[in-house]
Design an enzyme around this catalytic site. Sequence first.
Site, PDB file in Angstrom:
ATOM      1  N   ARG A 122       0.866  -1.187   0.000  1.00 36.34           N
ATOM      2  CA  ARG A 122       0.000   0.000   0.000  1.00 36.34           C
ATOM      3  C   ARG A 122       0.901   1.235   0.000  1.00 36.34           C
ATOM      4  O   ARG A 122       1.612   1.466   0.966  1.00 36.34           O
ATOM      5  CB  ARG A 122      -0.894  -0.022   1.246  1.00 36.34           C
ATOM      6  N   HIS A 180      -2.209  11.028   0.570  1.00 39.41           N
ATOM      7  CA  HIS A 180      -1.648  10.843   1.914  1.00 39.41           C
ATOM      8  C   HIS A 180      -0.972  12.169   2.279  1.00 39.41           C
ATOM      9  O   HIS A 180       0.229  12.231   2.476  1.00 39.41           O
ATOM     10  CB  HIS A 180      -0.696   9.648   1.930  1.00 39.41           C
ATOM     11  N   GLU A 214      -6.685   8.707   6.093  1.00 46.27           N
ATOM     12  CA  GLU A 214      -6.914   9.448   7.335  1.00 46.27           C
ATOM     13  C   GLU A 214      -7.319  10.907   7.101  1.00 46.27           C
ATOM     14  O   GLU A 214      -6.592  11.837   7.478  1.00 46.27           O
ATOM     15  CB  GLU A 214      -5.673   9.399   8.232  1.00 46.27           C
ATOM     16  N   ASN A 235      -7.198   2.292  10.032  1.00 42.86           N
ATOM     17  CA  ASN A 235      -5.884   2.507  10.649  1.00 42.86           C
ATOM     18  C   ASN A 235      -6.086   2.610  12.147  1.00 42.86           C
ATOM     19  O   ASN A 235      -6.911   3.406  12.617  1.00 42.86           O
ATOM     20  CB  ASN A 235      -5.233   3.803  10.153  1.00 42.86           C
ATOM     21  N   TYR A 261      -3.964   2.692  15.932  1.00 44.65           N
ATOM     22  CA  TYR A 261      -2.743   2.681  16.750  1.00 44.65           C
ATOM     23  C   TYR A 261      -3.075   2.565  18.229  1.00 44.65           C
ATOM     24  O   TYR A 261      -2.351   1.931  18.985  1.00 44.65           O
ATOM     25  CB  TYR A 261      -1.914   3.942  16.479  1.00 44.65           C
ATOM     26  N   GLU A 276      -3.287   0.166   8.374  1.00 44.34           N
ATOM     27  CA  GLU A 276      -2.095   0.576   9.131  1.00 44.34           C
ATOM     28  C   GLU A 276      -2.233   0.131  10.568  1.00 44.34           C
ATOM     29  O   GLU A 276      -3.278   0.320  11.195  1.00 44.34           O
ATOM     30  CB  GLU A 276      -1.915   2.103   9.157  1.00 44.34           C
TER      31      GLU A 276
HETATM   32  C1  FCB Z   1      -0.702   7.497  10.589  1.00 42.84           C
HETATM   33  C2  FCB Z   1      -0.278   7.975   9.223  1.00 42.84           C
HETATM   34  C3  FCB Z   1       1.064   7.468   8.803  1.00 42.84           C
HETATM   35  C4  FCB Z   1       2.039   7.436   9.958  1.00 42.84           C
HETATM   36  C5  FCB Z   1       1.446   6.689  11.111  1.00 42.84           C
HETATM   37  C6  FCB Z   1       2.368   6.521  12.300  1.00 42.84           C
HETATM   38  O1  FCB Z   1      -1.534   8.449  11.162  1.00 42.84           O
HETATM   39  O2  FCB Z   1      -1.201   7.589   8.254  1.00 42.84           O
HETATM   40  O3  FCB Z   1       1.525   8.267   7.749  1.00 42.84           O
HETATM   41  O4  FCB Z   1       2.393   8.707  10.296  1.00 42.84           O
HETATM   42  O5  FCB Z   1       0.287   7.336  11.542  1.00 42.84           O
END
Ligand code: FCB
Length: 490
Positions: free
Chosen positions: A92, A135, A180, A314, A316, A392
């Site tokens: 990707r 992006h 995002e 995505n 985290y 992600e």
């Molecule tokens: C996301 C982004 C990516 C990177 C990661 C850690 O928000 O899409 O570009 O910065 O975080």
Amino acid sequence: MTDLESRAATAPAPAAGEVSFPPGFVWGAATAAYQIEGAVAEDGRTPSIWDTFARIPGAVANGDTGEVACDHYHRMPQDVAIMRALNLRSYRFSASWPRVRPDGGVVNQRGVDFYQRLVDELLASDIRPWVTLYHWDLPQALEDAGGWTNRDTAYRFADYALNLYDAIGDRVPVWTTHNEPWCSAFLGYTGGQHAPGRQEGVAGLVAAHHLMLGHGLVVDELRRRGTDAELGITLNMTVADPHDPGDELDRDAARRVDGLHNRVFLDPILRGSYPPDLLADTGHLVWQGRPWPSVVRDGDLELINAPIDVLGVNYYKGDSVSGRPHAQVTGFDGSHADRATRTPFVGCEDVTFPSRGLPVTDMGWEVQPEGLTRLLRRLDADYDIPPLYVTENGAAYDDVVDQEGLVHDPERVAYIDGHLRAVHAAMETGVDVRGFFQWSLLDNYEWAYGYAKRFGIVHVDYDTLVRTPKTSALHFANVAATGRLGPIEA
Ligand code: FCB
């Protein structure tokens, strides 16, 4: 029991033993153009908003820019060979708008050629290309004309997308419009943590609408061309938990953050309307002399709500959210301390994000894999969703190259393992997740943090640009080859 523990108890527990993913599950890695390509002034490329923003004193740690980054523009065949060696089935990547249409103007064949070569190289290596159109690297010339607060930018976005589609559309099976859009809109136009660094409150909502309009226009145009490709978008979502579920203020703060982070995109795209509570909270805010919802024109929501084939997720971390002041507070995504910024949550100046005392990555982000299980299940329960892909997930840690030239990153291995188990737990309950992309293939330019944060499964030495797969890369390569996670060692 803390709130987090009681919520985790209601999510299915990830298996500690061996876990198998279905055959055909897509294993991949993700990158973004500005974060890895470098070559910012080559072959006709002109500045993006990130080239400009990086020069604002204090905006980016250490004054780092993407001028060289990982030099992927010149080392692309080597990077594809690394992906192949790591058994990746899909890659990707994002295309750079100012390379394909410098200054947002006419198409630049030399810029397009780079993506032609990349796609050729991927296909020759049996790696499925997955394109992200945006992006975050808007041509600076378009920002000078108002950027995403200008409705016209959505139409320029569609022009650029069609140019790229004309060049590589026959060989790229998945096209996602935005990565995002929350960051583009609210870190870019409300909080100012990201390019273009504007801190104009309600402008984030206006930008969000135009980003989604751009998405809708592109999907509409590509469908009209009878494309066979799968079309979609990637959203970054949080799991907003009230810090104290018994506290009315915390519950309301969590509702507002969920609205301004998740539902502001999910509802228009998947339901064709803005969330009523978000409109009740923000609808009075004025943009250019009128309440901001007046930027929503007849027909926009129908376009934005066009069916999509994939939804990229995505993830985290989630957030513990409070409506009261707290001493120990975690940072917003993307905040960088050397320059004053504002909350990206417009109208939420009272909201805080107290720490839950979970382990944190080098970003200060709490490690919360069970949140991913809940997020995937919530999407499935609340919306009529297309197949999901985790586009992600990954972690920054302060990696060191040892004397033998190796990088041992057991924390990242554990992070990946935990989040893959979290995905599997959601799939066990029937959520249709089809793939998982590691963020990121390479250490790279981490936006406002510059090169200080390393998210790669492959280490990059920024002096020599030598690439060294970390232990996590070898671990992920094994998972990609077998589709299995081994039992967790006691
Ligand atoms: C996301 C982004 C990516 C990177 C990661 C850690 O928000 O899409 O570009 O910065 O975080």
